[in-house]
Design a protein around this motif. Structure first.
Motif, PDB file in Angstrom:
ATOM      1  N   ILE A 207      18.704  42.159 -51.881  1.00 16.25           N
ATOM      2  CA  ILE A 207      17.740  43.017 -51.679  1.00 16.25           C
ATOM      3  C   ILE A 207      16.601  42.235 -50.754  1.00 16.25           C
ATOM      4  CG2 ILE A 207      15.712  44.375 -52.634  1.00 16.25           C
ATOM      5  CD1 ILE A 207      17.771  45.197 -54.879  1.00 16.25           C
ATOM      6  N   THR A 208      15.986  41.283 -51.309  1.00 19.25           N
ATOM      7  CA  THR A 208      15.353  40.494 -50.558  1.00 19.25           C
ATOM      8  C   THR A 208      15.751  40.197 -49.183  1.00 19.25           C
ATOM      9  OG1 THR A 208      14.741  39.010 -52.564  1.00 19.25           O
ATOM     10  CG2 THR A 208      13.782  38.509 -50.427  1.00 19.25           C
ATOM     11  N   MET A 209      16.757  39.583 -48.760  1.00 18.06           N
ATOM     12  CA  MET A 209      17.389  39.514 -47.334  1.00 18.06           C
ATOM     13  C   MET A 209      17.457  40.632 -46.381  1.00 18.06           C
ATOM     14  SD  MET A 209      19.174  36.058 -47.712  1.00 18.06           S
ATOM     15  CE  MET A 209      20.896  36.485 -48.525  1.00 18.06           C
ATOM     16  N   GLY A 210      17.760  41.803 -47.283  1.00 18.99           N
ATOM     17  CA  GLY A 210      18.218  43.203 -46.839  1.00 18.99           C
ATOM     18  C   GLY A 210      16.765  43.692 -46.239  1.00 18.99           C
ATOM     19  N   LEU A 211      15.689  43.408 -47.075  1.00 19.08           N
ATOM     20  CA  LEU A 211      14.370  44.105 -46.581  1.00 19.08           C
ATOM     21  C   LEU A 211      13.743  43.268 -45.410  1.00 19.08           C
ATOM     22  CD1 LEU A 211      12.686  45.121 -50.031  1.00 19.08           C
ATOM     23  CD2 LEU A 211      13.396  46.457 -48.185  1.00 19.08           C
ATOM     24  N   LEU A 212      13.946  42.129 -45.618  1.00 22.24           N
ATOM     25  CA  LEU A 212      13.113  41.029 -44.578  1.00 22.24           C
ATOM     26  C   LEU A 212      13.817  40.586 -43.289  1.00 22.24           C
ATOM     27  CD1 LEU A 212      11.669  38.571 -47.295  1.00 22.24           C
ATOM     28  CD2 LEU A 212      10.446  40.225 -45.672  1.00 22.24           C
ATOM     29  N   SER A 213      15.337  40.192 -43.564  1.00 24.81           N
ATOM     30  CA  SER A 213      16.064  39.768 -42.406  1.00 24.81           C
ATOM     31  C   SER A 213      16.673  41.033 -41.326  1.00 24.81           C
ATOM     32  CB  SER A 213      17.045  38.769 -42.781  1.00 24.81           C
ATOM     33  OG  SER A 213      16.377  37.602 -43.651  1.00 24.81           O
ATOM     34  N   LEU A 214      17.160  41.930 -42.294  1.00 24.96           N
ATOM     35  CA  LEU A 214      17.956  42.782 -41.500  1.00 24.96           C
ATOM     36  C   LEU A 214      17.274  43.625 -40.409  1.00 24.96           C
ATOM     37  CD1 LEU A 214      20.458  44.307 -41.317  1.00 24.96           C
ATOM     38  CD2 LEU A 214      19.873  45.780 -42.866  1.00 24.96           C
ATOM     39  N   PRO A 215      15.923  44.203 -40.649  1.00 30.03           N
ATOM     40  CA  PRO A 215      15.264  44.670 -39.381  1.00 30.03           C
ATOM     41  C   PRO A 215      14.956  43.814 -38.281  1.00 30.03           C
ATOM     42  CG  PRO A 215      14.045  44.978 -41.643  1.00 30.03           C
ATOM     43  CD  PRO A 215      15.384  44.171 -42.037  1.00 30.03           C
ATOM     44  N   THR A 216      14.617  42.542 -38.735  1.00 25.43           N
ATOM     45  CA  THR A 216      14.394  41.436 -37.753  1.00 25.43           C
ATOM     46  C   THR A 216      15.773  41.283 -36.986  1.00 25.43           C
ATOM     47  OG1 THR A 216      13.036  40.166 -39.302  1.00 25.43           O
ATOM     48  CG2 THR A 216      13.370  39.308 -37.260  1.00 25.43           C
ATOM     49  N   MET A 217      16.810  41.052 -37.633  1.00 20.28           N
ATOM     50  CA  MET A 217      18.048  40.936 -36.910  1.00 20.28           C
ATOM     51  C   MET A 217      18.496  41.880 -35.955  1.00 20.28           C
ATOM     52  SD  MET A 217      20.302  39.329 -40.104  1.00 20.28           S
ATOM     53  CE  MET A 217      21.540  38.288 -39.555  1.00 20.28           C
ATOM     54  N   LEU A 218      18.319  43.338 -36.458  1.00 22.39           N
ATOM     55  CA  LEU A 218      18.577  44.475 -35.870  1.00 22.39           C
ATOM     56  C   LEU A 218      17.704  44.648 -34.463  1.00 22.39           C
ATOM     57  CD1 LEU A 218      18.948  47.112 -38.565  1.00 22.39           C
ATOM     58  CD2 LEU A 218      20.768  46.060 -37.225  1.00 22.39           C
ATOM     59  N   ARG A 219      16.397  44.416 -34.663  1.00 21.12           N
ATOM     60  CA  ARG A 219      15.539  44.355 -33.539  1.00 21.12           C
ATOM     61  C   ARG A 219      15.728  43.346 -32.591  1.00 21.12           C
ATOM     62  NH1 ARG A 219      10.567  42.592 -35.321  1.00 21.12           N
ATOM     63  NH2 ARG A 219      11.009  43.614 -37.364  1.00 21.12           N
ATOM     64  N   ARG A 220      16.276  42.234 -32.928  1.00 21.42           N
ATOM     65  CA  ARG A 220      16.845  41.006 -31.978  1.00 21.42           C
ATOM     66  C   ARG A 220      18.235  41.391 -31.250  1.00 21.42           C
ATOM     67  NH1 ARG A 220      11.964  39.824 -32.319  1.00 21.42           N
ATOM     68  NH2 ARG A 220      11.026  38.710 -33.868  1.00 21.42           N
ATOM     69  N   GLY A 221      18.724  42.620 -31.727  1.00 15.93           N
ATOM     70  CA  GLY A 221      19.944  43.141 -31.011  1.00 15.93           C
ATOM     71  C   GLY A 221      21.068  42.609 -31.761  1.00 15.93           C
ATOM     72  N   TYR A 222      21.079  42.153 -33.010  1.00 14.87           N
ATOM     73  CA  TYR A 222      22.481  41.658 -33.654  1.00 14.87           C
ATOM     74  C   TYR A 222      23.262  43.062 -33.851  1.00 14.87           C
ATOM     75  CZ  TYR A 222      21.519  36.740 -34.950  1.00 14.87           C
ATOM     76  OH  TYR A 222      21.482  35.568 -34.799  1.00 14.87           O
ATOM     77  N   ASP A 223      24.567  42.610 -33.904  1.00 16.14           N
ATOM     78  CA  ASP A 223      25.510  43.849 -34.310  1.00 16.14           C
ATOM     79  C   ASP A 223      25.155  44.262 -35.687  1.00 16.14           C
ATOM     80  OD1 ASP A 223      28.074  45.232 -33.742  1.00 16.14           O
ATOM     81  OD2 ASP A 223      28.469  44.048 -35.350  1.00 16.14           O
ATOM     82  N   PRO A 224      24.862  45.550 -35.987  1.00 12.06           N
ATOM     83  CA  PRO A 224      24.842  45.799 -37.486  1.00 12.06           C
ATOM     84  C   PRO A 224      26.017  45.281 -38.319  1.00 12.06           C
ATOM     85  CG  PRO A 224      24.748  47.753 -36.308  1.00 12.06           C
ATOM     86  CD  PRO A 224      24.892  46.716 -35.179  1.00 12.06           C
ATOM     87  N   GLY A 225      27.115  45.268 -38.010  1.00 12.96           N
ATOM     88  CA  GLY A 225      28.101  44.630 -38.876  1.00 12.96           C
ATOM     89  C   GLY A 225      28.010  43.216 -39.301  1.00 12.96           C
ATOM     90  N   VAL A 226      27.799  42.573 -38.145  1.00 13.18           N
ATOM     91  CA  VAL A 226      27.520  41.138 -38.319  1.00 13.18           C
ATOM     92  C   VAL A 226      26.449  40.929 -39.247  1.00 13.18           C
ATOM     93  CG1 VAL A 226      27.166  38.829 -37.201  1.00 13.18           C
ATOM     94  CG2 VAL A 226      28.784  40.414 -36.166  1.00 13.18           C
ATOM     95  N   ALA A 227      25.164  41.624 -39.096  1.00 15.79           N
ATOM     96  CA  ALA A 227      24.211  41.283 -39.802  1.00 15.79           C
ATOM     97  C   ALA A 227      24.152  41.599 -41.293  1.00 15.79           C
ATOM     98  CB  ALA A 227      22.756  42.208 -39.126  1.00 15.79           C
ATOM     99  N   THR A 228      24.577  42.728 -41.483  1.00 15.27           N
ATOM    100  CA  THR A 228      24.779  43.213 -42.773  1.00 15.27           C
ATOM    101  C   THR A 228      26.051  42.269 -43.636  1.00 15.27           C
ATOM    102  OG1 THR A 228      26.487  44.766 -41.949  1.00 15.27           O
ATOM    103  CG2 THR A 228      24.130  45.582 -42.709  1.00 15.27           C
ATOM    104  N   GLY A 229      27.065  41.814 -42.802  1.00  6.79           N
ATOM    105  CA  GLY A 229      27.893  41.222 -43.491  1.00  6.79           C
ATOM    106  C   GLY A 229      27.206  39.854 -43.976  1.00  6.79           C
ATOM    107  N   THR A 230      26.933  39.245 -43.137  1.00  2.00           N
ATOM    108  CA  THR A 230      26.113  37.986 -43.238  1.00  2.00           C
ATOM    109  C   THR A 230      25.209  37.890 -44.508  1.00  2.00           C
ATOM    110  OG1 THR A 230      26.086  37.719 -40.845  1.00  2.00           O
ATOM    111  CG2 THR A 230      24.839  35.806 -42.408  1.00  2.00           C
ATOM    112  N   ILE A 231      24.515  39.075 -44.649  1.00  6.56           N
ATOM    113  CA  ILE A 231      23.164  39.153 -45.650  1.00  6.56           C
ATOM    114  C   ILE A 231      24.241  39.562 -47.026  1.00  6.56           C
ATOM    115  CG2 ILE A 231      21.661  40.585 -46.736  1.00  6.56           C
ATOM    116  CD1 ILE A 231      20.589  41.040 -43.707  1.00  6.56           C
TER     117      ILE A 231
END
Lengths: 186, 457
Positions: free
Chosen positions: B124-148
């Protein structure tokens, strides 16, 4: 917050009163976790710096630990924190959830609580009768072991009470929907 | 009558899917099977009379006292917002590199794993903090969520993990029973500390594999995890490094103190957990993140989590009692020992069953239900207990990741923006499940990965 997410105004006053008992017990007993941390540190300090650990203190940690998870079980149920396999449950309508909870409470929770009270009755009674003490000679005196064993039927009784709360709440959910449905039909 | 035991298992799984709390489904269903069986004369009701003593055993179990203490420590660190600081600063530091954000997430996941070990909180912490940043920086949603999600589950394997405490306790009694069955009356023991030490190398290996995967992806498909060139907003290195250190050092110190004292054998896991919890409190106070009301919240969170875990243990204890009453464990024993290929086949079968159960059930439930039944059989076939424990832990880490019922996926779905499709989350985690299976295979082929370090201490 309760399992049915029914607003407090729509819950039966009796259910609210029962649940308040469990919440009070849970919130009070929760402070024991902090005491456990502190006592553990004291035991560690005793053991490493003064080379004598108090068996009584150690046993008191066990005692508090058991008190926490047994007596707060009903409070945890009231808070909806006993984990569910909610792959289907989370997508159900409130009505269907209420039916699952009524069936589960009547067929699973309540029989188990009744069984626990019944089966532990003599077990606990004997402990009080013989004035059981800790198996360690310098361990906790009577009545601590007996009280510890009594947590079993007590926890079961509290869970049973919370089961009644769930039944009342779920009944309200079902009745509420029924009356709402009949009103729209008129 | 062993078929009734297996029928009961099937019924339990079906009833679980209805969604009633797991602890009571296990206990209640087992009770109903016992009662009906007693009436029909196929179940000896004497088994039921031992239940109070079994519960008393759980209440008096000294090893498991480490659980609420570790939970207390984890919740306190979570509320002290250390992870937030770390994630923020580390992302700024590493975000300029390709795959940098992803690696920052894995790094913070590793640190949180070593401090809190609670999957939900980390995801939850990383999903709230990192996911929006990663998506904003153009990360592929699958790669971003899989990593988290994958990084969030590291808490299961990297010590001090609550799961390893539970697993260690179950394995210890299984090991004892296996040796008694083999006629060894002064049995060797396996402790939670052994498991912690054994998990260290495989856990770090897993982190390494995650990072290698991220680097490979960044190299092969650069568009999925771009570097961040928004230099205007970035702080200069000189300002960033002290901030990273300020966020990192206290937590690292605490982790090393707790882990170090366990690994060196100075303290038992319970003692280390107690001292660690106090350390976390001090840290939170120093960081001005502690108030009376927050302390109360921490105590109540700890209480509810602890009660949830131990009630499942009570329910599973009832289940395995009735399972044994119907002769289910003897049947399993005959099944596993009768397999062609001896212990290798038996291990593969058990690992496959655990993996499949992970699709529906969660780590804790599987440990409490399955390990007491198959553990003694495997250990009696001369399987090393630490090796077995680590393989179970790596295997069951996937139970949080496998759709449809991976906890980590649920937690992330709950905090992910709607623009992320559930399908992205499911697809994104698949490579990490494969990595997990690779790690399992590596430990299976080279048991030394798990057993070498414990043998050195």
């Amino acid at each position: 917050m309760n399992t049915t997410k029914l607003p407090a105004a729509e819950r039966s006053p009796f259910a609210l009163r029962l649940e308040r008992i469990n919440r009070l017990i849970g919130r009070t007993i929760a402070w024991l976790t902090l005491v456990m941390v502190l006592v553990t540190v004291v035991v560690v300090v005793q053991r490493y710096w003064f080379a004598n650990g108090s068996i009584r203190l150690q046993e008191s940690i066990t005692f508090m630990h058991a008190a926490v998870f047994m007596l707060a079980a009903a409070y945890t149920l009231a808070a909806g924190d006993h984990v569910r396999v909610d792959i289907y449950y989370s997508t159900m309508q409130p009505r269907a959830k209420a039916i699952v909870d009524i069936a589960g409470t009547l067929c699973l929770l309540m029989p188990f609580c009744a069984f626990l009270i019944w089966s532990s009755w003599d077990y606990v009674g004997t402990s009080w009768q013989i004035e059981e003490t800790s198996q360690e000679s310098s361990g906790l005196p009577y009545p601590f072991p007996a009280v510890l064993k009594s947590f079993m039927p007590l926890a079961a009784a509290l869970l049973f009470l919370q089961g009644i709360v769930i039944l009342l709440d779920c009944y309200r959910v079902l009745a509420h929907r029924n009356s709402a449905a009949s009103e729209t039909r008129q | 009558m062993a078929w009734i035991a297996f029928l009961m298992f099937g019924v339990v799984v079906l009833v679980l899917l209805a969604g009633y709390p797991v602890a009571f489904v296990l206990a209640g269903t087992a009770l109903l099977f016992a009662l009906v069986g007693s009436l029909a004369g196929v179940f000896d009701p004497v088994f039921l009379e031992t239940m109070p003593n079994r519960i008393y055993g759980i209440m008096n179990n000294g090893t498991l006292i480490a659980v609420p203490l570790f939970v207390f420590m984890g919740v306190t660190l979570e509320r002290a917002r250390i992870a937030e600081d770390l994630l923020e600063t580390l992302s700024m530091l590493m975000g300029r590199l390709r795959a940098g954000l992803g690696i920052a997430v894995v790094a913070v996941g590793t640190l949180m794993a070593a401090s809190t070990g609670i999957v939900g909180a980390t995801v939850i912490t990383m999903g709230l903090l990192s996911l929006p940043t990663m998506l904003r920086r153009g990360y592929d949603p699958g790669v971003a969520t899989g990593t988290i999600t994958a990084a969030g589950t590291l808490g299961q394997i990297i010590p001090p993990s609550i799961i390893l405490v539970l697993l260690g306790d179950v394995l210890a009694s299984a090991y004892q029973q296996a040796q008694l069955n083999n006629g060894i009356f002064r049995p060797a023991t396996v402790s939670v500390g052994d498991l912690f030490v054994g998990a260290l190398i495989p856990g770090l290996m897993l982190v390494g594999l995650y990072i290698i995967y991220l680097l490979l992806t960044a190299w092969l498909r650069p568009a999925t995890m771009p570097a961040w060139r928004d230099d205007a907003a970035a702080l200069p290195m000189a300002a960033l490094v002290p901030r990273v250190l300020a966020a990192l050092l206290p937590a690292l110190l605490l982790i090393f103190a707790v882990l170090g004292s366990i690994i060196l054998g100075v303290a038992t896991p319970t003692e280390a957990a107690g001292v660690g919890a106090l350390g976390a409190l001090v840290l939170a106070i120093v960081r001005r993140q502690m108030t009376m009301s927050r302390l109360g919240e921490i105590a109540r969170s700890t209480t509810r989590f602890t009660s949830m875990v131990f009630l499942i243990l009570v329910g599973a204890s009832m289940f395995s009692l009735v399972f044994r009453g119907y002769g289910g464990d003897t049947a399993i024993q005959e099944l596993l020992t009768g397999l062609p290929g001896g212990k290798v086949t038996a291990l593969i079968v058990v690992m496959a069953v655990l993996f499949l159960m992970g699709f529906v059930l969660d780590f804790i439930e599987i440990i409490f239900i399955v390990v007491p039944i198959v553990g003694p059989v495997l250990l009696a076939m001369d399987v090393d207990p630490v090796w077995l424990g680590i393989m179970i832990a790596i295997n069951l880490q996937t139970s949080f990741l496998t759709p449809p019922f991976g906890f980590a996926l649920f937690y992330l779905r709950g905090v992910a923006p709607p623009s992320v499709r559930t399908k992205d989350i499911y697809m994104g985690v698949i490579p990490f499940i494969l990595i997990q299976l690779l790690a399992l295979a590596l430990v299976a082929v080279w048991p030394q990965l798990a057993t070498w370090l414990p043998s050195q201490l």
